[in-house]
Design a protein around this motif. Structure first.
Motif, PDB file in Angstrom:
ATOM      1  N   ASP A 135      -9.916   5.995 -10.069  1.00 32.66           N
ATOM      2  CA  ASP A 135      -8.670   6.582  -9.643  1.00 32.66           C
ATOM      3  C   ASP A 135      -7.298   6.468  -9.314  1.00 32.66           C
ATOM      4  OD1 ASP A 135      -9.757   9.073 -10.934  1.00 32.66           O
ATOM      5  OD2 ASP A 135     -11.479   8.969  -9.229  1.00 32.66           O
ATOM      6  N   ILE A 136      -6.223   6.543 -10.006  1.00 34.24           N
ATOM      7  CA  ILE A 136      -4.920   5.567  -9.258  1.00 34.24           C
ATOM      8  C   ILE A 136      -4.159   7.178  -9.157  1.00 34.24           C
ATOM      9  CG2 ILE A 136      -3.111   4.753  -9.622  1.00 34.24           C
ATOM     10  CD1 ILE A 136      -4.961   2.682 -11.574  1.00 34.24           C
ATOM     11  N   LEU A 158      -8.884   1.496  -2.626  1.00 34.39           N
ATOM     12  CA  LEU A 158      -7.175   0.412  -2.132  1.00 34.39           C
ATOM     13  C   LEU A 158      -5.403   1.018  -1.892  1.00 34.39           C
ATOM     14  CD1 LEU A 158      -5.882  -2.420  -3.045  1.00 34.39           C
ATOM     15  CD2 LEU A 158      -5.300  -1.942  -5.368  1.00 34.39           C
ATOM     16  N   VAL A 159      -5.126   0.795  -1.186  1.00 35.51           N
ATOM     17  CA  VAL A 159      -4.717   0.981  -0.358  1.00 35.51           C
ATOM     18  C   VAL A 159      -3.453  -0.247  -0.655  1.00 35.51           C
ATOM     19  CG1 VAL A 159      -3.285   2.351   1.284  1.00 35.51           C
ATOM     20  CG2 VAL A 159      -5.046   2.154   1.042  1.00 35.51           C
ATOM     21  N   GLU A 171       1.102   4.249 -17.081  1.00 35.65           N
ATOM     22  CA  GLU A 171       1.637   4.052 -18.241  1.00 35.65           C
ATOM     23  C   GLU A 171       0.898   2.652 -18.861  1.00 35.65           C
ATOM     24  OE1 GLU A 171       5.546   3.438 -21.439  1.00 35.65           O
ATOM     25  OE2 GLU A 171       5.351   4.718 -19.626  1.00 35.65           O
ATOM     26  N   MET A 172       1.408   1.601 -18.152  1.00 37.15           N
ATOM     27  CA  MET A 172       0.984  -0.027 -17.652  1.00 37.15           C
ATOM     28  C   MET A 172      -0.161  -0.069 -17.415  1.00 37.15           C
ATOM     29  SD  MET A 172       4.293  -2.079 -16.837  1.00 37.15           S
ATOM     30  CE  MET A 172       4.122  -1.412 -14.393  1.00 37.15           C
ATOM     31  N   MET A 173      -1.217   0.666 -16.773  1.00 41.21           N
ATOM     32  CA  MET A 173      -2.683   0.698 -16.666  1.00 41.21           C
ATOM     33  C   MET A 173      -3.472   0.869 -17.901  1.00 41.21           C
ATOM     34  SD  MET A 173      -2.958  -1.067 -14.351  1.00 41.21           S
ATOM     35  CE  MET A 173      -4.814  -0.731 -13.391  1.00 41.21           C
ATOM     36  N   GLN A 215       0.528  -5.231 -11.186  1.00 43.23           N
ATOM     37  CA  GLN A 215      -0.063  -6.311 -11.283  1.00 43.23           C
ATOM     38  C   GLN A 215      -1.564  -6.516 -10.131  1.00 43.23           C
ATOM     39  OE1 GLN A 215       3.189  -9.606 -13.337  1.00 43.23           O
ATOM     40  NE2 GLN A 215       3.914  -8.502 -12.486  1.00 43.23           N
ATOM     41  N   THR A 216      -0.904  -6.264  -8.655  1.00 46.08           N
ATOM     42  CA  THR A 216      -1.866  -6.433  -8.041  1.00 46.08           C
ATOM     43  C   THR A 216      -3.745  -5.782  -7.743  1.00 46.08           C
ATOM     44  OG1 THR A 216      -0.040  -6.900  -6.284  1.00 46.08           O
ATOM     45  CG2 THR A 216      -1.826  -6.479  -5.600  1.00 46.08           C
ATOM     46  N   VAL A 217      -2.819  -4.201  -8.573  1.00 53.97           N
ATOM     47  CA  VAL A 217      -3.939  -3.385  -9.201  1.00 53.97           C
ATOM     48  C   VAL A 217      -5.121  -3.786  -9.987  1.00 53.97           C
ATOM     49  CG1 VAL A 217      -4.313  -1.063  -9.865  1.00 53.97           C
ATOM     50  CG2 VAL A 217      -2.124  -1.095  -8.287  1.00 53.97           C
ATOM     51  N   LEU A 218      -4.061  -4.165 -10.907  1.00 47.45           N
ATOM     52  CA  LEU A 218      -4.967  -5.228 -11.620  1.00 47.45           C
ATOM     53  C   LEU A 218      -5.428  -6.021 -11.738  1.00 47.45           C
ATOM     54  CD1 LEU A 218      -5.447  -4.009 -15.107  1.00 47.45           C
ATOM     55  CD2 LEU A 218      -3.558  -6.011 -15.629  1.00 47.45           C
ATOM     56  N   ASN A 219      -5.461  -6.582 -10.544  1.00 46.77           N
ATOM     57  CA  ASN A 219      -5.952  -8.182 -10.571  1.00 46.77           C
ATOM     58  C   ASN A 219      -7.189  -7.130  -9.415  1.00 46.77           C
ATOM     59  OD1 ASN A 219      -4.324  -9.639 -11.294  1.00 46.77           O
ATOM     60  ND2 ASN A 219      -3.017  -9.897  -9.226  1.00 46.77           N
ATOM     61  N   VAL A 220      -6.882  -6.610  -8.271  1.00 48.58           N
ATOM     62  CA  VAL A 220      -7.957  -5.852  -8.234  1.00 48.58           C
ATOM     63  C   VAL A 220      -9.498  -5.657  -9.054  1.00 48.58           C
ATOM     64  CG1 VAL A 220      -8.877  -4.501  -5.992  1.00 48.58           C
ATOM     65  CG2 VAL A 220      -6.936  -6.117  -6.002  1.00 48.58           C
ATOM     66  N   LEU A 221      -8.766  -3.846  -9.908  1.00 47.00           N
ATOM     67  CA  LEU A 221      -9.292  -3.505 -10.454  1.00 47.00           C
ATOM     68  C   LEU A 221     -10.145  -4.155 -11.942  1.00 47.00           C
ATOM     69  CD1 LEU A 221      -7.782  -0.125 -10.430  1.00 47.00           C
ATOM     70  CD2 LEU A 221      -8.873  -1.234  -9.139  1.00 47.00           C
ATOM     71  N   GLU A 222      -9.418  -5.282 -12.521  1.00 42.49           N
ATOM     72  CA  GLU A 222      -9.822  -5.435 -14.182  1.00 42.49           C
ATOM     73  C   GLU A 222     -10.924  -6.799 -13.093  1.00 42.49           C
ATOM     74  OE1 GLU A 222     -11.107  -6.580 -17.576  1.00 42.49           O
ATOM     75  OE2 GLU A 222      -9.540  -4.545 -17.170  1.00 42.49           O
ATOM     76  N   TYR A 223      -9.841  -7.489 -12.135  1.00 47.17           N
ATOM     77  CA  TYR A 223     -10.741  -9.424 -11.790  1.00 47.17           C
ATOM     78  C   TYR A 223     -11.683  -9.731 -10.987  1.00 47.17           C
ATOM     79  CZ  TYR A 223      -7.614 -10.636 -15.678  1.00 47.17           C
ATOM     80  OH  TYR A 223      -6.704 -10.042 -17.273  1.00 47.17           O
TER      81      TYR A 223
END
Length: 560
Positions: free
Chosen positions: A265-266, A455-456, A281-283, A471-479
């Motif tokens: 949840d974001i 993640l904060v 939107e981007m996520m 991109q940082t959120v994507l890095n943590v959640l996806e990768y």
């Protein structure tokens, strides 16, 4: 206090090493200055919660990080109560003064007077920081207000060792001619000399202003002697903020923008910030992209990320502004999975789209700021971004008050109805009106897993904030990247207009760059984007992991 100063001095000498993390079990603060982070942790150790630590950290930053930490600007706060599984936000963005109007920065021909919306006190919005911090404390804090402001007063009165970074700022700025404003004396000692690296830097005027805030809460800033001096200084130096503007200012609590990504949840800021809407939107678009089969940071990956950014920024330009003046913004639609599917279906995976300033998002149908992150022993979390706009804001402030005013009026659309292929946008939602809050890109964000903070994160960086956080959120959640690696990984920026991909210098391979150009993208190198401050929570062991962006020379994650 002496112990705090000594430990903080050691911290700023050694705290920042690229690709490094700090671990803690009971609480953590990650901010742009080690001294401020330590102040926040001290509050946590005294029994304060994440809100208390955030208030204390913010006021400390106003003393030790004057280029962006402030009481003369504004910002946004996202708060997650881990016990109640509840999240809220506080909007303390600056407002346009009562005398402001949509053509205030234009000449007789309707053209923008170059620099007028960013330079001088006419560019200053009514500050919101003190009101926002006070509201946060009154609603969600535990410790007495005075105890949270006092550490900042101590730092201003007794001084703290000036960092190498700020000393260099001082050396560079004092080539300028003297005026009766605060900047020429900001980094001077009692002898009128530039404060040396490691020398105690004292700010008695700021200490006096902070004392009024300590004793009278937000009324110590928006009413009384401080407010009178603000109004006097504005009137005598080209500003339009009055006592009435200050008395009328109020922070606003708003429901967060919420999205999901593969079981996470974001939560992020709603308008007046555009950050949360664009982030979700981007996520949502990236959730459709099949990243399992696309190599991280390959040309194919960068292309999809850039196209998601292009679409989100076109929608930002067309629809978003102050919700108190734009009650019909289609926020649910912009953040829906169905809308993301339409946006994703329009992406050509082999070539770049075209940004058209006459069509905005319809085409796809079918600079200074600082951030800190806080978590307490109970898992309550705060993500807070605050700003003066440019480095040192307007660079103007009364020597009697000791702080600098923002130049946030430049975040409004300055020419009604005019959008070009560069940086100017003229859409109605963000045109200047009295008491309106200017649209922001700040994106303080908290991601949760199973109802608990995971993640904060947040960053400064003007319009690049949104994409840096994304991109940082994507890095943590996806990768599943470590927080330090997620922060330091290469970032790009595409904001619809200008129609180009900016990338961090020396971090994109020449081969990737050349393929992107062949796909029709225009690319341009920049030094870096943002200064991220992040915390992750280990879901099994419960310990906290913090990291500060290595581009912040004084930044530090401090925990206990």
């Amino acid at each position: 206090m002496q112990k705090i100063l000594v430990s903080a001095f050691l911290l700023f000498l050694s705290a920042h090493v690229a690709y490094s993390q700090t671990y803690a079990k009971n609480g953590m603060v990650v901010s742009a200055h080690a001294t401020a982070s330590q102040v926040g942790v001290d509050i946590l150790q005294k029994g304060g919660n994440a809100i208390d630590a955030s208030v204390a950290t913010a006021f400390a930053l106003a003393v030790v990080y004057p280029l962006a930490g402030n009481i003369g600007g504004g910002g946004f706060l996202v708060y997650m109560d881990a016990q109640k599984n509840a999240t809220t936000t506080i909007d303390f963005r600056e407002k346009a003064p009562l005398a402001a109007h949509s053509k205030m920065f234009l000449d007789e021909n309707g053209d923008l007077i170059k620099g007028s919306n960013h330079n001088g006190l006419l560019s200053a919005g009514v500050p919101g920081s003190v009101a926002g911090l006070y509201m946060a404390h009154q609603k969600y804090g535990k410790l007495p207000w005075a105890s949270l402001v006092q550490p900042a007063i101590d730092l201003a009165e007794k001084g703290y060792p000036l960092s190498w970074n700020l000393h260099n700022h001082a050396v560079e700025m004092y080539a300028e001619e003297k005026t009766d404003h605060i900047m020429p004396s900001l980094y001077k000692n009692e002898s009128g000399e530039i404060v040396a690296w490691g020398e105690l830097w004292k700010q008695p005027a700021l200490a006096k202003t902070l004392t009024a805030i300590r004793d009278k809460g937000q009324d110590g800033f928006y009413k009384g002697a401080v407010a009178k001096e603000i109004a006097r200084y504005m009137k005598e130096n080209g500003g339009i903020i009055t006592m009435k503007d200050l008395e009328k200012y109020e922070a606003v609590e708003r429901a967060p923008i919420k999205g999901t990504y593969k079981g996470f949840d974001i939560y992020s800021m709603p308008p007046t910030s555009s950050g949360g809407v664009a982030l979700i939107e981007m996520m949502n678009v990236m959730e459709l992209a099949g990243l399992d089969s696309i190599e991280f940071n390959s040309a194919a990956y960068v292309h999809i990320v850039a196209e998601a950014m292009r679409r989100a920024f076109a929608d930002r330009a067309e629809y978003l502004g102050d919700p108190d003046f734009n009650p019909d913004m289609p926020l649910d639609r912009l953040t829906s999975k169905e809308f993301a599917q339409m946006r994703y279906d329009n992406i050509d995976l082999t070539k770049a789209s075209v940004s058209d300033s006459s069509q905005f998002g319809q085409l796809y149908d079918g600079h200074n700021t600082t951030h800190f992150s806080v978590i307490d022993k109970d898992g309550n979390a705060v993500s807070l971004t605050t700003t003066l706009e440019y480095l040192y804001g307007s660079k103007m402030g009364s020597p009697k008050l000791g702080f600098l005013f923002n130049n946030e009026m430049g975040d409004f659309n300055p020419i009604p109805g005019y959008t070009d292929t560069g940086w100017l946008i003229g859409t109605q939602p963000n045109q200047i009106q009295p008491e309106k809050r200017m649209l922001s890109s700040m994106t303080p964000t908290i991601v949760s897993k199973d109802g608990k903070p995971y993640l904060v994160i947040g960053s400064p960086g003007g319009r690049t904030i949104i994409n840096t956080v994304f991109q940082t959120v994507l890095n943590v959640l996806e990768y599943d990247m470590r927080i330090d690696k997620a922060i330091e990984a290469m970032k790009i920026h595409q904001q619809w207009m200008p129609d180009k991909i900016y990338y961090e210098e020396d971090l994109m391979s020449p081969d990737t760059r050349d393929i992107l150009i062949q796909m029709g993208h225009t690319v341009e190198a920049r030094e870096n984007f943002g200064r991220l401050m992040g915390i992750t929570v280990d879901p099994k062991e419960g310990y906290y992991v913090g990291a500060a962006d290595s581009s912040g020379p004084d930044a530090a994650a401090v925990g206990y």
